[in-house]
Design a protein around this motif. Structure first.
Motif, mmCIF file in Angstrom:
data_model
loop_
_atom_site.group_PDB
_atom_site.id
_atom_site.type_symbol
_atom_site.label_atom_id
_atom_site.label_comp_id
_atom_site.label_asym_id
_atom_site.label_seq_id
_atom_site.Cartn_x
_atom_site.Cartn_y
_atom_site.Cartn_z
ATOM 1 N N SER A 1 -4.774 6.189 -0.424
ATOM 2 C CA SER A 1 -4.001 4.942 -0.305
ATOM 3 C C SER A 1 -4.437 3.997 -1.411
ATOM 4 C CB SER A 1 -4.222 4.308 1.069
ATOM 5 O OG SER A 1 -5.581 3.975 1.243
ATOM 6 N N THR B 1 0.860 -1.191 0.000
ATOM 7 C CA THR B 1 0.000 0.000 0.000
ATOM 8 C C THR B 1 0.890 1.233 0.000
ATOM 9 O OG1 THR B 1 -1.397 -1.249 1.544
ATOM 10 C CG2 THR B 1 -1.996 1.048 1.162
ATOM 11 N N GLN C 1 -4.003 0.104 -2.365
ATOM 12 C CA GLN C 1 -3.543 -1.194 -1.856
ATOM 13 C C GLN C 1 -3.778 -2.279 -2.898
ATOM 14 O OE1 GLN C 1 -5.748 -3.483 1.420
ATOM 15 N NE2 GLN C 1 -3.891 -2.820 2.465
#
Ligand SMILES: Nc1ncnc2c1ncn2[C@@H]1O[C@H](COP(=O)(O)OP(=O)(O)O)[C@@H](O)[C@H]1O
Ligand SMILES: [Mg+2]
Length: 440
Positions: free
Chosen positions: A215, A167, A217
Motif C-alpha cells: 500500500s 492509498t 499512502q
C-alpha cells in the motif's frame, strides 16, 4: 482458523430489486486490470536505471496527482533517495521520499506485514513461531493489510468522506526494503554479468531487486497523532466554530471505521492538524480581540487502516473496541449534515453493491484471494452498513451505535451457484451478544 457462524444468531431473509444498469467501476484498479505492458509504460526508467531497478508499471490515469507522487518516488529511488523504515512501526513500513529528501508517502509492502514472509521485526517472527494461535487477529484475513489500507481509501472516496490520504496498491523496489539473501545475491550477480557482458545482460527479463507490492499512502504534512491534540484540547478550549468542524470530521471517522469494522483505531492511528490562528495586523475590523484573529482551522487524517474488513465479527471484541467511543464527541447524536451526506447512499442497496464490486476488483488481485472469504467480509460490511443506517435514522450517537447488536447480511446465491440477476436476496443474522462495554 475458525470461520464458523457466530453463536446466538437470528436469520432473516430479505429481497431487494436491483437497479438494471449496475455498472461497477474501480477507479483504483482499472488501469492495472488492463495489465499495460512494461514495454509501453510511460514510466519506464531510462535503460540505465531500469537496468538497476527493473521497469515497473504503476499507472493511475484516473488520478494524475497520485500518479505524479508515485512517479516522484520512483525517480527518487532511481537517484538513490531510498525509502526509510519507520522504526516505531509493528512491521515493515517506509517513509518514501522525493528527490529533495522530503517525505511524500508511506509504503507498506505485503511481504513485510506481521504475517508476511519478510517481516523485519525479529520479535514478531519469534511470536509467530512460538505462539501462532495468539498471533494476529483471528477475524482478519492474514497478510492482506495492504489491501485493507487501499480498501479504506476506496470506501472513503466512494462516500466522499475525504479523511483517508489516498492509498492504492503500488509496486516499488528499493535496496532499503527487507529482501532475503537469495534475492539480493541474484540481483548482484545479474548486475555484475550485465555490466561485464552487456550482450548476455540483455537476455535478463529484469535486473535488480524484485519490486514489492504494497500500500502506498500519500503523506499529509503538519499533522500530529490525535492523542497529542486531544490531550491539549482537555485543558485548552477551542473556539466554537473550530469545535463544530471537528465534530463533523469526527463523525466521518466514525462512519469510516464502523463500515470497515476497523479493529485498530487507537488515537495514535488518526492524525489531527490544528492550525493556530493567524494574527490579523489590520485593526480596521474592530477592537475586539477575537476580531483580530481568524479561528484556528482543523483537519483530520485516518491513517493505518490495515487491520479492517474482518470476515467475521471479532469474538474477542473487548480487545478491539473503537477507541474514539470514549471521547466526549462520541456522546453527541449524529448531525443532520452527516445524515444528509451519507444516508441516501448507504440506504441504497445498489450503492452498497457497487461498493462491494469495487472492493472485489481490488481484493481479487491478491495471490491468496479466496472468494468465499471475501463474501464473508462483505457480509460483515453490509451488516455494519445496516446498523449504521438505522442509527442515523434513529438520531443515535456514535456511542449508541457501537452498542447495537452486531449483524451480518449475507448475499445469497441461486442454487446453480451464479448470482441472481432478477432479484437479490439477503440473509440477515443478528447476534444477541452485547457488542460493547455496557457502562460506556
Ligand atoms: N499518511 C501519513 N501522513 C503523515 N504521517 C503518517 C502517515 N502515515 C503514517 N504516518 C506517521 O507514521 C507513523 C506510523 O505509521 P502507521 O501507519 O501508524 O504504521 P504502523 O502500522 O507501523 O503503526 C504514524 O504514527 C504517523 O506519525
Ligand atoms: Mg500505527
Amino acid at each position: 482458523m475458525d470461520q464458523g457462524p457466530p453463536p446466538d444468531v437470528t436469520n432473516v431473509s430479505v429481497t431487494f430489486a436491483p437497479r438494471p444498469d449496475r455498472s461497477a467501476r474501480s477507479p483504483t484498479r482499472d488501469s492495472r486490470a488492463g495489465g499495460g505492458s512494461q514495454e509501453s509504460s510511460p514510466l519506464l526508467a531510462p535503460r540505465g536505471l531500469e537496468f538497476e531497478y527493473g521497469g515497473f508499471e504503476n499507472n493511475y490515469p484516473d488520478d494524475p496527482l497520485y500518479q505524479e507522487v508515485v512517479r516522484m518516488s520512483e525517480e527518487a529511488i532511481d537517484c538513490g533517495r531510498y525509502p526509510e523504515r519507520i522504526y516505531q512501526g509493528s512491521s515493515g513500513s517506509y517513509f518514501v521520499k522525493n528527490i529533495d529528501n522530503k517525505i511524500i508517502a508511506v509504503f507498506k509492502p505485503k511481504d513485510e506485514e506481521p504475517y508476511g514472509q519478510l517481516n523485519p521485526k525479529w520479535t514478531k517472527w519469534l511470536h509467530k513461531l512460538c505462539c501462532p494461535c495468539c498471533f494476529g487477529r483471528s477475524c482478519l484475513v492474514p497478510n492482506q493489510g495492504y489491501l485493507s489500507e487501499a480498501g479504506a481509501s476506496l470506501v472513503d472516496k466512494k462516500l466522499q468522506l475525504n479523511i483517508v490520504p489516498t492509498t492504492k496498491v503500488v509496486r516499488l523496489s528499493s535496496r532499503t526494503f527487507n529482501y532475503n539473501a537469495i534475492d539480493r545475491a541474484k540481483a548482484t550477480t545479474k548486475k555484475n554479468i550485465a555490466e561485464n557482458f552487456p550482450q548476455l545482460g540483455k537476455r535478463f527479463h529484469r535486473i535488480g531487486l524484485p519490486p514489492k507490492q504494497g500500500s502506498f499512502q500519500l503523506f499529509v504534512n503538519g499533522y500530529k497523532d490525535a492523542d497529542y491534540w486531544l490531550r491539549r484540547f482537555d485543558y485548552e478550549a477551542i473556539p466554537e466554530s473550530t469545535a463544530r468542524k471537528f465534530q463533523t470530521l469526527f463523525e466521518r471517522l466514525v462512519i469510516l471505521d464502523y463500515i470497515i469494522r476497523n479493529t485498530d483505531r487507537g488515537n495514535d492511528n488518526w492524525l489531527i492538524k490544528y492550525e493556530i490562528a493567524q494574527v490579523d495586523t489590520d485593526n480596521s475590523k474592530g477592537d475586539s480581540d477575537w476580531n483580530m484573529v481568524d479561528n484556528p482551522d482543523i483537519s483530520i487524517a485516518a491513517i493505518d487502516n490495515g487491520l479492517a474488513f474482518p470476515f467475521k465479527h471479532p469474538d474477542e471484541w473487548r480487545a478491539y473496541p473503537y477507541h474514539w467511543a470514549w471521547l466526549p464527541q462520541a456522546k453527541v447524536p449524529f448531525s443532520q449534515e452527516i445524515k444528509d451526506k451519507v444516508l441516501p447512499q448507504l440506504s441504497d442497496m445498489n450503492f452498497v453493491q457497487e461498493l462491494c464490486d469495487d472492493l472485489y476488483k481490488l481484493f481479487k488481485t491478491d495471490k491468496g484471494f479466496d472468494r468465499s472469504t471475501f463474501d464473508k467480509q462483505m457480509s460483515v460490511m453490509r451488516g455494519q452498513i445496516l446498523n449504521l443506517t438505522q442509527a442515523l435514522k434513529d438520531d443515535k450517537s456514535p456511542v449508541q451505535l457501537v452498542q447495537m447488536p452486531v449483524v451480518t447480511v449475507e448475499r445469497n446465491r441461486s442454487s446453480s451457484g451464479r448470482l441472481r440477476t432478477d432479484s437479490d436476496s439477503y440473509t440477515q443474522s443478528f447476534s444477541h451478544r452485547t457488542p460493547f462495554f455496557s457502562w460506556c
